[in-house]
Design a protein around this motif. Structure first.
Motif, PDB file in Angstrom:
ATOM      1  N   GLU A  99       0.796  -1.667  -0.026  1.00 53.26           N
ATOM      2  CA  GLU A  99      -0.239   0.357   0.075  1.00 53.26           C
ATOM      3  C   GLU A  99       0.939   1.332   0.421  1.00 53.26           C
ATOM      4  O   GLU A  99       1.906   0.830   0.313  1.00 53.26           O
ATOM      5  N   GLN A 100       0.311   2.787  -0.578  1.00 54.07           N
ATOM      6  CA  GLN A 100       0.903   3.624  -0.784  1.00 54.07           C
ATOM      7  C   GLN A 100      -0.699   4.780   0.028  1.00 54.07           C
ATOM      8  O   GLN A 100      -1.243   4.138  -0.767  1.00 54.07           O
ATOM      9  N   ILE A 101       0.059   5.772   0.140  1.00 48.68           N
ATOM     10  CA  ILE A 101      -1.420   6.761   0.339  1.00 48.68           C
ATOM     11  C   ILE A 101      -0.912   7.855  -0.016  1.00 48.68           C
ATOM     12  O   ILE A 101       0.638   8.211   0.149  1.00 48.68           O
ATOM     13  N   HIS A 102      -1.426   8.540  -1.088  1.00 45.98           N
ATOM     14  CA  HIS A 102      -0.929   9.593  -1.404  1.00 45.98           C
ATOM     15  C   HIS A 102      -1.693  10.781  -1.366  1.00 45.98           C
ATOM     16  O   HIS A 102      -2.970  10.452  -0.868  1.00 45.98           O
ATOM     17  N   ILE A 103      -1.643  12.128  -0.580  1.00 47.47           N
ATOM     18  CA  ILE A 103      -1.891  13.259  -0.022  1.00 47.47           C
ATOM     19  C   ILE A 103      -1.876  14.156  -1.010  1.00 47.47           C
ATOM     20  O   ILE A 103      -1.111  15.125  -2.132  1.00 47.47           O
ATOM     21  N   ASN A 104      -3.509  15.095  -0.948  1.00 45.95           N
ATOM     22  CA  ASN A 104      -2.989  15.756  -2.155  1.00 45.95           C
ATOM     23  C   ASN A 104      -2.397  15.564  -3.283  1.00 45.95           C
ATOM     24  O   ASN A 104      -1.868  16.735  -4.271  1.00 45.95           O
ATOM     25  N   ALA A 105      -2.851  14.210  -4.029  1.00 44.59           N
ATOM     26  CA  ALA A 105      -1.712  14.038  -5.558  1.00 44.59           C
ATOM     27  C   ALA A 105      -2.827  14.498  -6.858  1.00 44.59           C
ATOM     28  O   ALA A 105      -4.155  14.863  -6.823  1.00 44.59           O
ATOM     29  N   ASP A 106      -2.037  14.655  -7.894  1.00 46.47           N
ATOM     30  CA  ASP A 106      -3.076  15.386  -8.888  1.00 46.47           C
ATOM     31  C   ASP A 106      -2.950  14.479  -9.666  1.00 46.47           C
ATOM     32  O   ASP A 106      -3.852  14.927 -11.022  1.00 46.47           O
ATOM     33  N   ILE A 107      -1.804  13.602  -9.545  1.00 45.20           N
ATOM     34  CA  ILE A 107      -1.876  12.555 -10.695  1.00 45.20           C
ATOM     35  C   ILE A 107      -1.870  11.329 -10.393  1.00 45.20           C
ATOM     36  O   ILE A 107      -2.367  10.949  -9.062  1.00 45.20           O
ATOM     37  N   LEU A 108      -2.578  10.430 -11.229  1.00 42.49           N
ATOM     38  CA  LEU A 108      -2.651   8.665 -10.738  1.00 42.49           C
ATOM     39  C   LEU A 108      -1.129   8.166 -10.008  1.00 42.49           C
ATOM     40  O   LEU A 108      -0.414   8.449 -10.673  1.00 42.49           O
ATOM     41  N   SER A 109      -1.417   7.720  -9.181  1.00 42.54           N
ATOM     42  CA  SER A 109       0.344   6.347  -9.367  1.00 42.54           C
ATOM     43  C   SER A 109       0.632   5.787 -10.480  1.00 42.54           C
ATOM     44  O   SER A 109       0.259   4.925 -10.533  1.00 42.54           O
ATOM     45  N   PRO A 110       1.706   6.224 -11.090  1.00 45.55           N
ATOM     46  CA  PRO A 110       2.338   5.188 -12.518  1.00 45.55           C
ATOM     47  C   PRO A 110       2.444   3.811 -11.801  1.00 45.55           C
ATOM     48  O   PRO A 110       2.603   2.820 -12.585  1.00 45.55           O
ATOM     49  N   THR A 111       2.965   3.581 -10.625  1.00 44.27           N
ATOM     50  CA  THR A 111       3.185   1.895 -10.183  1.00 44.27           C
ATOM     51  C   THR A 111       1.817   1.136  -9.665  1.00 44.27           C
ATOM     52  O   THR A 111       2.442   0.575  -9.308  1.00 44.27           O
ATOM     53  N   ALA A 112       0.880   2.033  -9.254  1.00 46.05           N
ATOM     54  CA  ALA A 112      -0.031   0.836  -9.293  1.00 46.05           C
ATOM     55  C   ALA A 112      -0.846   0.652  -9.870  1.00 46.05           C
ATOM     56  O   ALA A 112      -0.781   0.999 -11.300  1.00 46.05           O
ATOM     57  N   GLN A 113      -1.526  -0.632  -9.495  1.00 42.12           N
ATOM     58  CA  GLN A 113      -2.474  -1.370  -9.871  1.00 42.12           C
ATOM     59  C   GLN A 113      -3.828  -1.252  -9.858  1.00 42.12           C
ATOM     60  O   GLN A 113      -4.411  -1.210 -10.831  1.00 42.12           O
ATOM     61  N   ILE A 114      -4.378  -0.906  -8.293  1.00 43.05           N
ATOM     62  CA  ILE A 114      -5.751  -0.715  -8.023  1.00 43.05           C
ATOM     63  C   ILE A 114      -5.073   1.320  -7.242  1.00 43.05           C
ATOM     64  O   ILE A 114      -4.162   1.022  -6.639  1.00 43.05           O
ATOM     65  N   HIS A 115      -6.835   1.538  -7.687  1.00 50.09           N
ATOM     66  CA  HIS A 115      -6.384   3.236  -7.134  1.00 50.09           C
ATOM     67  C   HIS A 115      -7.929   3.455  -6.418  1.00 50.09           C
ATOM     68  O   HIS A 115      -8.602   3.133  -6.729  1.00 50.09           O
ATOM     69  N   PRO A 141     -27.063   0.814  -0.825  1.00 52.24           N
ATOM     70  CA  PRO A 141     -27.139   1.372  -2.007  1.00 52.24           C
ATOM     71  C   PRO A 141     -27.110   3.230  -1.518  1.00 52.24           C
ATOM     72  O   PRO A 141     -27.449   3.831  -2.542  1.00 52.24           O
ATOM     73  N   GLN A 142     -27.402   3.980  -0.947  1.00 54.74           N
ATOM     74  CA  GLN A 142     -27.112   5.712  -0.074  1.00 54.74           C
ATOM     75  C   GLN A 142     -25.978   5.641  -0.139  1.00 54.74           C
ATOM     76  O   GLN A 142     -25.119   6.637  -0.568  1.00 54.74           O
ATOM     77  N   LYS A 143     -24.750   5.047  -0.324  1.00 51.67           N
ATOM     78  CA  LYS A 143     -22.917   4.457  -0.328  1.00 51.67           C
ATOM     79  C   LYS A 143     -22.665   4.305  -1.363  1.00 51.67           C
ATOM     80  O   LYS A 143     -21.822   2.764  -1.106  1.00 51.67           O
ATOM     81  N   PRO A 144     -23.025   4.066  -2.934  1.00 54.96           N
ATOM     82  CA  PRO A 144     -22.530   2.888  -3.719  1.00 54.96           C
ATOM     83  C   PRO A 144     -20.778   3.335  -3.850  1.00 54.96           C
ATOM     84  O   PRO A 144     -20.510   4.425  -3.373  1.00 54.96           O
ATOM     85  N   LEU A 145     -20.333   1.951  -4.285  1.00 50.05           N
ATOM     86  CA  LEU A 145     -19.106   2.569  -4.870  1.00 50.05           C
ATOM     87  C   LEU A 145     -18.877   3.290  -6.433  1.00 50.05           C
ATOM     88  O   LEU A 145     -20.181   2.486  -7.126  1.00 50.05           O
ATOM     89  N   LYS A 146     -18.539   3.351  -6.791  1.00 49.83           N
ATOM     90  CA  LYS A 146     -18.371   4.041  -8.054  1.00 49.83           C
ATOM     91  C   LYS A 146     -17.064   3.865  -8.932  1.00 49.83           C
ATOM     92  O   LYS A 146     -15.858   3.575  -8.306  1.00 49.83           O
ATOM     93  N   VAL A 147     -17.004   3.061 -10.261  1.00 52.07           N
ATOM     94  CA  VAL A 147     -15.462   1.779 -10.422  1.00 52.07           C
ATOM     95  C   VAL A 147     -15.559   2.491 -11.961  1.00 52.07           C
ATOM     96  O   VAL A 147     -15.967   2.719 -12.821  1.00 52.07           O
ATOM     97  N   PHE A 148     -14.072   2.603 -12.329  1.00 51.56           N
ATOM     98  CA  PHE A 148     -13.685   2.506 -13.645  1.00 51.56           C
ATOM     99  C   PHE A 148     -12.387   1.937 -13.995  1.00 51.56           C
ATOM    100  O   PHE A 148     -11.495   2.251 -13.169  1.00 51.56           O
ATOM    101  N   GLN A 149     -12.340   0.888 -14.596  1.00 57.62           N
ATOM    102  CA  GLN A 149     -10.992  -0.647 -14.466  1.00 57.62           C
ATOM    103  C   GLN A 149     -10.630  -0.327 -13.179  1.00 57.62           C
ATOM    104  O   GLN A 149     -11.389  -1.013 -12.056  1.00 57.62           O
ATOM    105  N   SER A 150      -9.783  -0.054 -12.480  1.00 62.10           N
ATOM    106  CA  SER A 150      -8.945  -0.883 -11.546  1.00 62.10           C
ATOM    107  C   SER A 150      -9.142   0.737 -10.271  1.00 62.10           C
ATOM    108  O   SER A 150      -8.115   0.761  -9.947  1.00 62.10           O
ATOM    109  N   GLN A 151      -9.996   1.690 -10.739  1.00 63.95           N
ATOM    110  CA  GLN A 151      -9.967   2.714 -10.231  1.00 63.95           C
ATOM    111  C   GLN A 151     -11.311   2.712  -9.518  1.00 63.95           C
ATOM    112  O   GLN A 151     -12.068   2.780  -9.602  1.00 63.95           O
TER     113      GLN A 151
END
Length: 180
Positions: A99-115, A141-151
């Motif tokens: 695991e890694q935690i990104h704080i205030n990130a403005d791009i997705l991690s290029p090394t992670a497989q799951i975001h 259903p009041q707090k659904p997960l939203k997904v796009f591929q590995s995000q």
């Protein structure tokens, strides 16, 4: 590991509070080549000379920041732990390899497989196009997960917003994702 991903880093981005560091720039906590990247809008206070490989890395952040960060780390462990002993995983293995935690990130991690993007604020900082995200069937259903591929766009990592049933939905989705 604390890595400043802002190339224009200057020492004024750090604010000292009684010998503690609070980084206002883009920050990475954890293993730089981790499989899971969590994106959060706020940073914990970090003890001086903190490093993710220290045996008490998680506990030292919890002691300094209180129960709020214990909850965040617990939810992270419940999501990423491969067995049911999430407490041991949280205290001994979290942020060490997977695991890694990104704080205030403005791009997705290029090394992670799951975001795992925690909350609307983190999604806005990343400037994600949420139109491609789809709701998955959820027991909450009041707090659904939203997904796009590995995000995954998930609620903020707090039990009031991210209950155990939603954690289980997240784990099931990730299991389907990694089995493909």
């Amino acid at each position: 590991m604390i890595i400043n991903t802002n190339l224009r880093y200057h020492s004024q981005h750090f604010k000292s509070i009684k010998g503690l560091k609070l980084n206002k720039a883009n920050t990475l906590l954890g293993y730089k080549d981790a499989q899971y990247a969590f994106y959060l809008p706020n940073s914990p206070l970090l003890p001086q000379n903190w490093h993710h490989t220290q045996t008490d890395a998680i506990e030292s952040i919890i002691q300094l920041n209180g129960n709020h960060w214990r909850k965040i780390f617990t939810i992270m462990a419940k999501i990423t732990c491969q067995n049911h002993d999430w407490k041991t995983y949280r205290d001994q293995f979290l942020l060490k390899k997977n695991e890694q935690i990104h704080i205030n990130a403005d791009i997705l991690s290029p090394t992670a497989q799951i975001h795992i993007i925690s909350g609307q604020s983190a999604a806005e900082q990343l400037n994600l196009n949420l139109k491609g995200f789809q709701h998955i069937n959820s027991q909450t259903p009041q707090k659904p997960l939203k997904v796009f591929q590995s995000q995954l766009l998930v609620p903020y990592l707090d039990y009031r917003q991210y209950p155990n049933v939603l954690i289980e939905d997240t784990r099931q989705y990730l299991n389907r994702l990694t089995l493909k």
